[in-house]
Design a protein around this motif. Sequence first.
Motif, mmCIF file in Angstrom:
data_model
loop_
_atom_site.group_PDB
_atom_site.id
_atom_site.type_symbol
_atom_site.label_atom_id
_atom_site.label_comp_id
_atom_site.label_asym_id
_atom_site.label_seq_id
_atom_site.Cartn_x
_atom_site.Cartn_y
_atom_site.Cartn_z
ATOM 1 N N PHE A 62 -2.370 8.096 -13.778
ATOM 2 C CA PHE A 62 -1.538 8.074 -12.569
ATOM 3 C C PHE A 62 -2.367 8.437 -11.337
ATOM 4 O O PHE A 62 -2.315 7.749 -10.309
ATOM 5 N N LEU A 63 -3.163 9.499 -11.438
ATOM 6 C CA LEU A 63 -3.963 9.945 -10.299
ATOM 7 C C LEU A 63 -5.064 8.955 -9.952
ATOM 8 O O LEU A 63 -5.475 8.847 -8.797
ATOM 9 N N LEU A 64 -5.537 8.234 -10.961
ATOM 10 C CA LEU A 64 -6.624 7.277 -10.750
ATOM 11 C C LEU A 64 -6.219 6.186 -9.760
ATOM 12 O O LEU A 64 -7.066 5.659 -9.031
ATOM 13 N N LYS A 65 -4.929 5.873 -9.719
ATOM 14 C CA LYS A 65 -4.446 4.833 -8.799
ATOM 15 C C LYS A 65 -4.575 5.268 -7.339
ATOM 16 O O LYS A 65 -4.637 4.438 -6.440
ATOM 17 N N PHE A 66 -4.619 6.595 -7.135
ATOM 18 C CA PHE A 66 -4.672 7.112 -5.769
ATOM 19 C C PHE A 66 -6.015 7.732 -5.424
ATOM 20 O O PHE A 66 -6.166 8.353 -4.367
ATOM 21 N N ASP A 67 -6.988 7.566 -6.312
ATOM 22 C CA ASP A 67 -8.271 8.241 -6.140
ATOM 23 C C ASP A 67 -8.958 7.855 -4.831
ATOM 24 O O ASP A 67 -9.680 8.657 -4.239
ATOM 25 N N LYS A 68 -8.760 6.641 -4.364
ATOM 26 C CA LYS A 68 -9.435 6.169 -3.146
ATOM 27 C C LYS A 68 -8.586 6.366 -1.890
ATOM 28 O O LYS A 68 -9.009 6.001 -0.809
ATOM 29 N N TYR A 69 -7.379 6.921 -2.060
ATOM 30 C CA TYR A 69 -6.491 7.135 -0.916
ATOM 31 C C TYR A 69 -6.535 8.614 -0.534
ATOM 32 O O TYR A 69 -5.814 9.437 -1.086
ATOM 33 N N ASP A 70 -7.400 8.928 0.432
ATOM 34 C CA ASP A 70 -7.617 10.323 0.812
ATOM 35 C C ASP A 70 -6.342 11.061 1.211
ATOM 36 O O ASP A 70 -6.162 12.220 0.828
ATOM 37 N N PRO A 71 -5.430 10.444 1.991
ATOM 38 C CA PRO A 71 -4.204 11.172 2.357
ATOM 39 C C PRO A 71 -3.369 11.600 1.150
ATOM 40 O O PRO A 71 -2.792 12.689 1.152
ATOM 41 N N VAL A 72 -3.303 10.737 0.123
ATOM 42 C CA VAL A 72 -2.522 11.067 -1.073
ATOM 43 C C VAL A 72 -3.167 12.223 -1.818
ATOM 44 O O VAL A 72 -2.492 13.187 -2.214
ATOM 45 N N ILE A 73 -4.499 12.141 -2.010
ATOM 46 C CA ILE A 73 -5.214 13.215 -2.701
ATOM 47 C C ILE A 73 -5.122 14.504 -1.896
ATOM 48 O O ILE A 73 -5.026 15.604 -2.459
ATOM 49 N N ALA A 74 -5.151 14.383 -0.567
ATOM 50 C CA ALA A 74 -5.030 15.568 0.291
ATOM 51 C C ALA A 74 -3.680 16.242 0.080
ATOM 52 O O ALA A 74 -3.594 17.475 -0.012
ATOM 53 N N MET A 75 -2.611 15.448 -0.005
ATOM 54 C CA MET A 75 -1.283 16.008 -0.211
ATOM 55 C C MET A 75 -1.164 16.650 -1.594
ATOM 56 O O MET A 75 -0.536 17.706 -1.744
#
Length: 206
Positions: A62-75
């Motif tokens: 699940f997290l791998l899908k957002f690994d390149k989206y800094d705002p999502v990882i930041a949240m």
Amino acid sequence: MFSINEFLISGILLGFASGISPGPLLAMTISESIQHGSRAGIKVALSPFITDLLIVSVILLFLLKFDKYDPVIAMISLVGSFYLIYLGISSLRTKNIDLELKTKKTNSLKKGIIVNFLSPHPYLFWITIGGPILFNALDLGISSSILFVAGFYALLVGSKIIIAILVGRSREFLKSNYYLYTIRSLGLVYMVFAFYFLKQAFELLN
């Protein structure tokens, strides 16, 4: 960014803190040890080795899908920091340990598996804390990730096994100041990691 050794130390500290902090799985470990002996408690303590393989795999995908989206990882990091602050405050404010559960059957390993699957703790930890740390570890290489996971589970399970043995011999251990002060001191460890996650969140947002 942590070094390879720091990832190992992080896994050890977080694993130990998670292992001895009050929660459903620790409650079940203590209950089984009191009623059926240390061996039953140890079986419960070993249950994360079975349950978490599936839990961690699904969460990392699940997290791998957002690994390149800094705002999502930041949240996610921001939520992780708040969760760590909550754990830290809870540990610092611990006054007594009252974890005994009422159980009758002795199928300890099965109980531990069910309790851990239904507990929110492993999901919250790997979504908000463990997952982001693992992705940072991968930047240094697979060995960093392995060391973090190995350190975490060695202490998560190992600390519960030790508690099962001590409780099986004497339930007075739960009322000792040593155990209480250890839990409280680990509240500071949670706060240090909360600061790291806050720093990471702000760096990603900027």
